[in-house]
Design a protein around this motif. Structure first.
Motif, short mmCIF file in Angstrom:
data_model
loop_
_atom_site.label_atom_id
_atom_site.label_comp_id
_atom_site.label_asym_id
_atom_site.label_seq_id
_atom_site.Cartn_x
_atom_site.Cartn_y
_atom_site.Cartn_z
N UNK A 161 14.54 7.79 -7.74
CA UNK A 161 14.20 8.34 -6.42
C UNK A 161 12.75 8.03 -6.06
N UNK A 162 11.87 8.20 -7.06
CA UNK A 162 10.45 7.89 -6.83
C UNK A 162 10.29 6.42 -6.44
N UNK A 163 11.02 5.54 -7.14
CA UNK A 163 10.91 4.11 -6.86
C UNK A 163 11.41 3.77 -5.46
N UNK A 164 12.62 4.22 -5.13
CA UNK A 164 13.19 3.83 -3.84
C UNK A 164 12.46 4.48 -2.67
N UNK A 165 12.12 5.77 -2.83
CA UNK A 165 11.38 6.44 -1.75
C UNK A 165 9.98 5.84 -1.63
N UNK A 166 9.34 5.58 -2.78
CA UNK A 166 8.01 4.98 -2.76
C UNK A 166 8.01 3.60 -2.13
N UNK A 167 9.04 2.80 -2.44
CA UNK A 167 9.14 1.48 -1.84
C UNK A 167 9.33 1.58 -0.34
N UNK A 168 10.14 2.55 0.09
CA UNK A 168 10.35 2.74 1.53
C UNK A 168 9.04 3.14 2.22
N UNK A 169 8.30 4.06 1.59
CA UNK A 169 7.02 4.47 2.15
C UNK A 169 6.02 3.31 2.18
N UNK A 170 6.07 2.45 1.13
CA UNK A 170 5.17 1.30 1.08
C UNK A 170 5.46 0.35 2.24
N UNK A 171 6.75 0.14 2.53
CA UNK A 171 7.11 -0.73 3.66
C UNK A 171 6.66 -0.13 4.99
N UNK A 172 6.79 1.19 5.11
CA UNK A 172 6.33 1.85 6.34
C UNK A 172 4.83 1.72 6.49
N UNK A 173 4.10 1.88 5.37
CA UNK A 173 2.64 1.75 5.40
C UNK A 173 2.23 0.33 5.79
N UNK A 174 2.94 -0.68 5.25
CA UNK A 174 2.64 -2.06 5.60
C UNK A 174 2.95 -2.33 7.07
N UNK A 175 4.06 -1.76 7.55
CA UNK A 175 4.39 -1.90 8.96
C UNK A 175 3.33 -1.30 9.87
N UNK A 176 2.81 -0.14 9.48
CA UNK A 176 1.74 0.49 10.25
C UNK A 176 0.47 -0.37 10.21
N UNK A 177 0.17 -0.91 9.03
CA UNK A 177 -1.00 -1.78 8.91
C UNK A 177 -0.85 -3.03 9.78
N UNK A 178 0.36 -3.59 9.83
CA UNK A 178 0.61 -4.76 10.68
C UNK A 178 0.39 -4.44 12.14
N UNK A 179 0.81 -3.25 12.56
CA UNK A 179 0.61 -2.84 13.95
C UNK A 179 -0.87 -2.75 14.28
N UNK A 180 -1.63 -2.15 13.36
CA UNK A 180 -3.08 -2.01 13.56
C UNK A 180 -3.75 -3.38 13.62
N UNK A 181 -3.37 -4.28 12.70
CA UNK A 181 -3.97 -5.62 12.68
C UNK A 181 -3.58 -6.42 13.91
#
Length: 258
Positions: free
Chosen positions: A29-49
Motif C-alpha cells: 500500500x505504501x508503494x502504490x500510494x506513494x507512487x501515485x502521490x509521486x506522479x501527482x507531485x511530478x504533474x504539479x511540478x510540470x504545471x508550475x514549470x
C-alpha cells in the motif's frame, strides 16, 4: 507437534505469518500510494514549470529526476516497514552518488551550464554569435555542449561550462545591426566631397535604414591622411550583403572622384 525432530508451535507460526502478511500488505500500500502521490507531485511540478515557461528539455529532465528521487524514497519506506534495514542501502546509494559525481565532475558542470543556457537563452539556434575566438551560427544546443557552424561549414563543439564562463557576443539577437566602414583620405584631397560621396552611396542603397540615418564622421588624423568612418544601419538579414555592396561602390566612386 514434531516435524524432523524440531518442535513447531503452529499458533506462533500462524501469528507470525499474519503479522508478516499484514506488513507486506501495508508495504505494498505504501508503494502504490506513494507512487501515485509521486506522479501527482511530478504533474504539479510540470504545471508550475510550464507556467514559468521553462524549456521543454529542462522541464522533462527535472520531472524525471524528481520522480526518480520520490520513487526511491517510497521504495525505501516500503522496505523499512517490512523490516528490511534500509540504512545500509541508503549509505550505498549515497556513496555511489558521490563516486559518480566525482568521476563525472566536468560533465555535471557542463550539464548544469546547459540547463542555465536553455533556461535563460543568451542565444538560440540560428543566432550568429562569437564565443571566445569562435564565430558562427548556433546549430544545436544540448544539455552538455553547444554546436557552432562557421561560415566555411565547420562544426565546432563547445562545452557548455566554457560558455557560461566566457563572454558571448550575439550579433543577431537584436533586429538591426550597424555597418562601419573606415577609409583614409589624403590631406590634399577634398574631404567634404569624400564625405558627400560616402553619404550619397549609403542613402542610395535600398538595404540601408533611413532611421537612424547614415552618418560620416572624422574618426582619426594620421600623419598623411584623415580617417572617415561611415555608419549605416540595416537589418540583420541584409547586414553582410549591404556591407559588401557599399565597399565595392565606395571603391569605384572614390577612385572616380580622385
Amino acid at each position: 507437534m514434531k516435524v524432523l525432530e524440531f518442535d513447531w508451535d503452529l499458533a506462533i507460526l500462524a501469528d507470525n505469518a499474519v503479522i508478516i502478511g499484514i506488513k507486506i500488505i501495508v508495504a505494498l500500500l505504501i508503494f502504490f500510494i506513494g507512487r501515485w502521490l509521486a506522479k501527482r507531485a511530478v504533474g504539479l511540478a510540470n504545471t508550475v514549470m510550464s507556467r514559468s515557461k521553462i524549456e521543454d528539455t529542462v522541464a522533462s529532465f527535472l520531472s524525471r529526476l524528481l520522480y526518480g528521487i520520490l520513487l526511491v524514497v517510497v521504495i525505501l519506506s516500503a522496505l523499512n516497514h517490512v523490516g528490511i534495514h534500509t540504512t545500509s542501502v541508503a549509505a550505498i546509494l549515497g556513496g555511489a552518488a558521490v563516486a559518480i559525481g566525482l568521476s563525472l565532475k566536468d560533465q555535471l558542470s557542463n550539464f548544469a551550464a546547459g540547463i542555465l543556457i536553455i533556461t535563460f537563452r543568451p542565444f538560440v539556434c540560428g543566432d550568429y554569435v562569437q564565443i571566445n575566438n569562435f564565430t558562427g551560427t548556433i546549430s544545436q544546443i544540448t544539455l552538455i555542449n553547444t554546436h557552432l557552424t562557421t561560415v566555411n561549414n565547420h562544426d565546432i563543439i563547445i562545452p557548455n561550462g566554457t560558455i557560461t564562463t566566457s563572454a558571448v557576443t550575439n550579433f543577431t539577437v537584436l533586429p538591426n545591426r550597424r555597418v562601419d566602414i573606415t577609409i583614409k583620405v589624403g590631406f590634399d584631397e577634398n574631404l567634404k566631397a569624400a564625405k558627400a560621396t560616402m553619404l550619397k552611396l549609403a542613402n542610395a542603397n535600398d538595404k540601408a535604414l533611413k532611421s537612424p540615418e547614415p552618418t560620416v564622421q572624422v574618426t582619426s588624423l594620421g600623419d598623411s591622411s584623415v580617417e572617415l568612418t561611415l555608419n549605416v544601419w540595416s537589418t540583420n538579414k541584409d547586414w553582410w550583403e549591404m556591407q559588401c555592396e557599399l565597399l565595392e561602390a565606395l571603391k569605384y566612386a572614390l577612385k572616380d572622384a580622385a
